[in-house]
Design a protein around this motif. Structure first.
Motif, PDB file in Angstrom:
ATOM      1  N   VAL A  63       0.853  -1.189   0.000  1.00  0.00           N
ATOM      2  CA  VAL A  63       0.000   0.000   0.000  1.00  0.00           C
ATOM      3  C   VAL A  63       0.889   1.239   0.000  1.00  0.00           C
ATOM      4  O   VAL A  63       1.611   1.506   0.978  1.00  0.00           O
ATOM      5  CB  VAL A  63      -0.932   0.020   1.227  1.00  0.00           C
ATOM      6  N   ILE A  86      -1.826  -1.457  -3.877  1.00  0.00           N
ATOM      7  CA  ILE A  86      -2.902  -0.475  -3.751  1.00  0.00           C
ATOM      8  C   ILE A  86      -2.256   0.905  -3.770  1.00  0.00           C
ATOM      9  O   ILE A  86      -1.486   1.255  -2.871  1.00  0.00           O
ATOM     10  CB  ILE A  86      -3.713  -0.695  -2.470  1.00  0.00           C
ATOM     11  N   ALA A  88      -1.453   4.690  -3.376  1.00  0.00           N
ATOM     12  CA  ALA A  88      -1.772   5.759  -2.430  1.00  0.00           C
ATOM     13  C   ALA A  88      -0.860   6.928  -2.727  1.00  0.00           C
ATOM     14  O   ALA A  88       0.313   6.750  -3.073  1.00  0.00           O
ATOM     15  CB  ALA A  88      -1.577   5.287  -0.988  1.00  0.00           C
ATOM     16  N   GLU A  93      -1.908   8.650   3.446  1.00  0.00           N
ATOM     17  CA  GLU A  93      -3.008   7.950   2.787  1.00  0.00           C
ATOM     18  C   GLU A  93      -2.780   6.441   2.809  1.00  0.00           C
ATOM     19  O   GLU A  93      -3.724   5.654   2.966  1.00  0.00           O
ATOM     20  CB  GLU A  93      -3.176   8.427   1.345  1.00  0.00           C
ATOM     21  N   LYS A  96      -3.883   5.118   6.146  1.00  0.00           N
ATOM     22  CA  LYS A  96      -5.349   5.120   6.235  1.00  0.00           C
ATOM     23  C   LYS A  96      -5.945   3.971   5.429  1.00  0.00           C
ATOM     24  O   LYS A  96      -6.855   3.263   5.899  1.00  0.00           O
ATOM     25  CB  LYS A  96      -5.892   6.463   5.733  1.00  0.00           C
ATOM     26  N   LEU A  97      -5.439   3.759   4.214  1.00  0.00           N
ATOM     27  CA  LEU A  97      -5.959   2.680   3.375  1.00  0.00           C
ATOM     28  C   LEU A  97      -5.639   1.309   3.972  1.00  0.00           C
ATOM     29  O   LEU A  97      -6.455   0.382   3.904  1.00  0.00           O
ATOM     30  CB  LEU A  97      -5.370   2.783   1.966  1.00  0.00           C
ATOM     31  N   SER A 100      -8.038   0.524   6.629  1.00  0.00           N
ATOM     32  CA  SER A 100      -9.350   0.212   6.051  1.00  0.00           C
ATOM     33  C   SER A 100      -9.389  -1.223   5.526  1.00  0.00           C
ATOM     34  O   SER A 100     -10.453  -1.860   5.535  1.00  0.00           O
ATOM     35  CB  SER A 100      -9.689   1.201   4.931  1.00  0.00           C
TER      36      SER A 100
END
Length: 322
Positions: A63, A86, A88, A93, A96-97, A100
């Motif tokens: 990420v 993923i 970012a 960010e 945070k991702l 999540s």
């Protein structure tokens, strides 16, 4: 297939670690855990994640900024073609991702990459979107000390600066749970202070006594506690006997509980840098384990931290592995 410990890059580490080798062997029958690797944009963090993958410990979800991750992989000569990335925009960010992904059930653990600790932990402890539980979060170092016959857990040396009594109870409970995950049925917990007697002018001695009474009353479970104990009689039977201390814990602890973060950090790092101890560690007390490695940690530390996380996840799922 588990990579033998002496074939893992051991930057800043001593010779092969017997205790860590056993931990890695204990993971062989286990499925890898899905792990969100937060902002792995440098060689060290990406190499650690890929080594953990290649040892069957984690299935990494990378990420962070996709271009930076690919550039770091290319520079380090790492094959990340099978890894989900993923994208970012930046480290905040990415954190945070990653959190999540836990809420979505896609990640069973987090691994810190090339970002500051407060960035990832800020998201983990966030009051609304974080990973809080009823228990206070704490960090547990797991050390393989050449002069000590078994793994030594030290807490808390990274999260709680001046823990109060209730926080110390959670710190102890988190460490005991990790001890159970490592196959220790009744971890022995030494609660440290400067002296081994209750001395009201040293508050940590009073708190140590209170914590032992809390264990007697079932407020802390699963371990055998004693304290206050000074460091010498906590780890040395000879020192304990010389001072007339009768204790099942003194001289044989699995866990050392420091009075505060400064003391815990110094104890752990002195053992690493002066006694040649290898180290790994986790943040516990969140919904999932967090591998909070330092930028100075080598690949060995990152791989064993992943093994600890895998063992903890499977322990919580009730799977037998030892």
């Amino acid at each position: 297939m588990i990579l033998p410990i002496d074939q893992v890059d051991q930057s800043n580490a001593a010779e092969s670690s017997a205790s860590f080798d056993l931990m890695l062997k204990a993971t062989e029958p286990l499925e890898p855990i899905a792990t969100a690797v937060v902002h792995p944009c440098d060689d060290a963090s990406l190499e650690g994640a890929i080594a953990a993958r290649d040892n069957g410990l984690i299935t990494p979800i990378l990420v962070g900024p996709k271009d930076k991750i690919n550039a770091a992989a290319s520079e380090a000569g790492l094959d990340i073609s099978g890894c989900e990335i993923i994208d970012a925009a930046h480290s905040h960010e990415a954190a945070k991702l990653a959190v999540s992904l836990v809420h979505e059930g896609r990640a069973q653990a987090l691994m810190k990459g090339a970002l500051h600790t407060d960035e990832i932990m800020g998201e983990v402890v966030h009051k609304t979107r974080g990973l809080r539980t009823e228990r206070r979060m704490s960090h547990v170092f797991v050390l393989d000390v050449p002069t000590y016959p078994k793994p030594l857990l030290i807490s808390d040396a990274a999260i709680n600066i001046f823990p109060d009594l209730e926080t110390k109870a959670d710190i102890i409970q988190n460490a005991i749970e990790l001890g159970h995950a490592l196959g220790v049925d009744l971890p022995k917990v030494a609660i440290l202070s400067a002296v081994e007697t209750i001395y009201p002018k040293i508050p940590s001695t009073v708190e140590a006594a209170a914590l032992c009474k809390m264990a007697e009353r079932g407020q802390i479970t699963g371990g055998l506690l004693d304290g206050p104990l000074a460091f010498d009689n906590a780890v040395s039977k000879a020192a304990a006997e010389t001072k007339g201390i009768v204790s099942e814990v003194a001289g044989d602890p699995d866990i050392l509980i420091a009075p505060d973060l400064e003391a815990g950090n110094m104890i752990a790092k002195q053992l690493m840098y002066l006694a040649g101890a290898d180290s790994a560690g986790l943040v516990l007390g969140a919904r999932v384990p967090v591998m909070l490695t330092s930028r100075a940690d080598g690949t060995l530390s990152r791989v064993v931290s992943a093994a600890l996380a895998q063992l903890m996840v499977h322990y919580r799922q009730g799977k037998a592995y030892l």
